[in-house]
Motif scaffolding. Structure first.
Motif, short mmCIF file in Angstrom:
data_model
loop_
_atom_site.label_atom_id
_atom_site.label_comp_id
_atom_site.label_asym_id
_atom_site.label_seq_id
_atom_site.Cartn_x
_atom_site.Cartn_y
_atom_site.Cartn_z
N GLN A 131 -34.07 81.59 55.32
CA GLN A 131 -34.71 80.57 55.88
C GLN A 131 -36.21 80.45 55.32
N GLN A 132 -37.02 81.37 54.92
CA GLN A 132 -38.27 81.41 54.41
C GLN A 132 -38.18 81.66 53.07
N VAL A 133 -39.25 81.62 52.45
CA VAL A 133 -39.49 82.03 51.08
C VAL A 133 -39.49 83.85 51.19
N TRP A 134 -40.12 84.29 51.90
CA TRP A 134 -40.19 85.59 51.90
C TRP A 134 -38.77 86.36 52.18
N HIS A 135 -38.17 85.65 52.79
CA HIS A 135 -36.74 86.15 53.00
C HIS A 135 -35.92 86.52 51.58
N LEU A 136 -36.15 85.56 50.84
CA LEU A 136 -35.32 85.42 49.46
C LEU A 136 -36.23 86.27 48.34
N ILE A 137 -37.38 86.54 48.75
CA ILE A 137 -38.18 87.55 47.91
C ILE A 137 -37.65 89.05 48.32
N ALA A 138 -37.46 89.15 49.47
CA ALA A 138 -37.08 90.54 50.33
C ALA A 138 -35.59 90.84 49.82
N THR A 139 -34.56 89.82 49.72
CA THR A 139 -33.23 90.27 49.41
C THR A 139 -32.99 90.01 47.81
N GLN A 140 -33.29 88.93 47.40
CA GLN A 140 -32.76 88.50 45.85
C GLN A 140 -33.84 89.36 44.97
N GLY A 141 -35.19 89.26 45.53
CA GLY A 141 -36.33 89.60 44.66
C GLY A 141 -36.42 91.43 44.85
N VAL A 142 -36.07 92.02 45.76
CA VAL A 142 -36.27 93.30 45.96
C VAL A 142 -35.03 94.30 46.04
N MET A 143 -33.94 94.03 47.29
CA MET A 143 -32.90 94.51 47.33
C MET A 143 -31.74 94.56 46.18
N CYS A 144 -31.71 93.23 45.61
CA CYS A 144 -31.04 93.17 44.53
C CYS A 144 -31.54 93.55 43.39
N ALA A 145 -32.88 93.98 43.18
CA ALA A 145 -33.46 94.27 42.01
C ALA A 145 -33.16 95.79 42.04
N ILE A 146 -33.28 96.70 43.36
CA ILE A 146 -32.93 98.12 43.43
C ILE A 146 -31.70 98.30 42.99
N GLY A 147 -30.75 97.39 43.45
CA GLY A 147 -29.06 97.77 43.22
C GLY A 147 -28.97 97.44 41.94
N ASN A 148 -29.40 96.51 40.94
CA ASN A 148 -29.14 96.15 39.73
C ASN A 148 -29.67 97.31 39.03
N GLY A 149 -30.87 97.75 39.29
CA GLY A 149 -31.43 98.89 38.56
C GLY A 149 -30.57 100.04 38.51
N LEU A 150 -29.93 100.38 39.53
CA LEU A 150 -28.81 101.63 39.49
C LEU A 150 -27.84 101.24 39.02
N LEU A 151 -27.10 99.97 38.87
CA LEU A 151 -26.25 99.72 37.92
C LEU A 151 -26.49 99.71 36.44
N PHE A 152 -27.81 99.23 36.03
CA PHE A 152 -28.16 99.13 34.63
C PHE A 152 -28.54 100.52 34.08
N SER A 153 -29.09 101.34 34.72
CA SER A 153 -29.72 102.66 33.98
C SER A 153 -28.46 103.40 33.62
N PRO A 154 -27.29 103.80 34.33
CA PRO A 154 -26.27 104.77 33.75
C PRO A 154 -25.55 104.10 32.69
N SER A 155 -25.37 102.73 32.72
CA SER A 155 -24.52 102.08 31.63
C SER A 155 -25.38 102.05 30.31
N SER A 156 -26.43 101.87 30.37
CA SER A 156 -27.50 102.22 29.16
C SER A 156 -27.39 103.50 28.54
N LEU A 157 -27.46 104.37 29.52
CA LEU A 157 -27.46 105.79 28.96
C LEU A 157 -26.27 106.18 28.37
N TYR A 158 -25.14 105.59 28.85
CA TYR A 158 -23.89 105.88 28.29
C TYR A 158 -23.65 105.11 26.99
N LEU A 159 -24.46 103.93 26.93
CA LEU A 159 -24.12 103.29 25.44
C LEU A 159 -25.26 104.13 24.60
N ASP A 160 -25.94 104.86 24.85
CA ASP A 160 -26.85 105.62 23.94
C ASP A 160 -26.04 106.76 23.33
#
Length: 458
Positions: A131-160
């Protein structure tokens, strides 16, 4: 030789042969790298995983335009740019940490992606209730970034592990998949936002994230088996003493200061300044992502054959010229000049997408160069993580920095240009900054000529 000794020798040879067979059975040969069904399936899964990891960031310019024109969120509209830059920037900034941990403790790689999926899905779902801008920052900006980082890192290591000689091509294909995601998603996101609103659109995105990740996870596996009880590995950090790494990293960071600004502000620039329709602004972002596909593959493949500093120079000069000549000259105050602006912005999206969109594909060449100058046994995943972290520095800073640049407004007469151009709009300073940072992405190439001159002076 006595019969007894002869029999003993034969028995020893038989035992040795059997032990060798047992060893081969217990330790089968590794699957081939750079080709084969398993390698291509791994590359395909890396491409699919780009949908949830980078999908939201590639279309946030469309979301920002929607939030700016609809009273959906409470709070300062100027803070909306922070959502996109935080989402992408934090993902990049976490890379040195995640890549270091997963390289030092390989058994954690098995748990990283599932944990990332859970965090991303929860964050994406919660963002639909913002409902507020900071809500979107906390969820899409921070939470999803952490989760996506945990998805991205092993896939890149395996590709290497799966691609050695064709590392540049594989990395370029992976980044190209990220760009392909950004081709169709802007139109889909724009249509969904206009018809269903932001909450329903974000919930639909949560479902897409869940399904695509579950589709990719079965094929995301290492080429070299990892023991669950493996001990911590010692990391080779000798490359941090190499000037080559820091010069290449410097160009990488400088380029990232301005790289994300066009896709963030192009939709609002085209509608508010040029007077184009919202669909045209969406088309420009989609066109940028489409040409990034070809740029990523082409520059990645070139890095397998030529010096990485030369490829960085090609990318940087092409990006800078497209910003300064095409975006900078595109503005409109009449119907006639509007047609010219559309043509210039279209050319800008094509050229900037190709040259700037393929810049990350040069990381394969950076890794090869560092490995050649440092140590053949270097943990390349760690270098990749640091390069991603450097890109994150520029990405995070570019959010609040873009607000300052927009407040600086028009260059006016200081631009030295006459007529109606982009430099004379409120985006003038931002356009110039983007062009300059794009050019200095080739800092490592420049340093080859600057450093001898400095040594002579000293």
């Amino acid at each position: 030789m006595t019969n007894s000794n002869h029999e003993t020798l034969v028995l020893n040879q038989i035992d040795t042969h059997r032990s060798t067979e047992i060893s081969e059975i217990e330790q089968p040969a590794l699957p081939p790298a750079d080709g084969g069904k398993a390698a291509w399936l791994m590359l395909a899964s890396c491409c699919i995983i780009q949908i949830p990891v980078w999908g939201f960031s590639t279309v946030f310019g469309v979301f920002q335009q929607y939030y700016s024109t609809h009273d959906v969120l409470q709070g300062s509209k100027n803070d909306l740019a922070t959502v996109g830059t935080t989402s992408t920037g934090l993902l990049y900034l976490l890379s040195p940490i995640t890549f270091t941990l997963l390289t030092r403790y390989p058994h954690l790689q098995y748990y990283s992606a599932p944990a990332g999926l859970v965090i991303t899905v929860i964050g994406s779902l919660l963002s639909s209730f913002s409902q507020q801008v900071w809500h979107l920052i906390a969820t899409q900006g921070v939470m999803c970034a952490i989760g996506n980082g945990l998805l991205f890192s092993p896939s890149s290591l395996y590709l290497d592990q799966w691609f050695l000689r064709r590392k540049g091509l594989a990395l370029g294909t992976m980044w190209a998949a990220k760009s392909i995601v950004g081709v169709a998603l802007p139109f889909i996101a724009s249509a969904c936002l206009n018809r269903f609103g932001s909450s329903t659109t974000l919930r639909a995105w949560t479902v897409v994230t869940l399904l695509t990740t579950l589709m990719a996870l079965p094929f995301m596996k290492p080429r070299i088996p990892i023991s669950p009880s493996s001990s911590a590995r010692r990391l080779d950090l000798s490359f941090l003493k190499q000037p080559t790494f820091w010069m290449l990293q410097t160009g990488n960071i400088i380029q990232s200061f301005g790289y994300f600004l066009p896709t963030t502000f192009l939709p609002s620039y085209s509608t508010r300044t040029v007077g184009l329709s919202q669909n045209t602004g969406t088309m420009l972002v989609s066109l940028f992502n489409a040409t990034s596909v070809f740029g990523g593959i082409a520059l990645g493949a070139l890095c397998d054959r030529f010096s990485v500093t030369n490829i960085m120079l090609l990318s940087s000069v092409g990006s800078a010229l497209s910003v300064l000549l095409f975006w900078g000259m595109a503005s409109s105050s009449s119907a006639d000049s509007s047609q010219t602006a559309i043509a210039l912005l279209t050319i800008f999206s094509i050229t900037y997408g190709f040259f700037a969109g393929g810049f990350s594909s040069t990381w394969s060449g950076v890794i090869t160069q560092i490995k050649r100058d440092s140590s053949p046994s270097l943990d390349t995943g760690l270098v990749f993580g640091l390069l991603a972290g450097g890109r994150g520095i520029g990405n995070v800073i570019s959010g609040p920095l873009s607000t300052v640049l927009l407040q600086s407004g028009s260059l006016g007469e200081s631009s030295g240009l006459s007529g109606n151009t982009g430099y004379e709009t409120q985006y003038g300073t931002l356009i110039l900054f983007t062009g300059i940072t794009a050019f200095f992405g080739a800092w490592s190439w420049m340093w080859r000529y600057i450093s001898p001159a400095l040594r002579c002076l000293c």
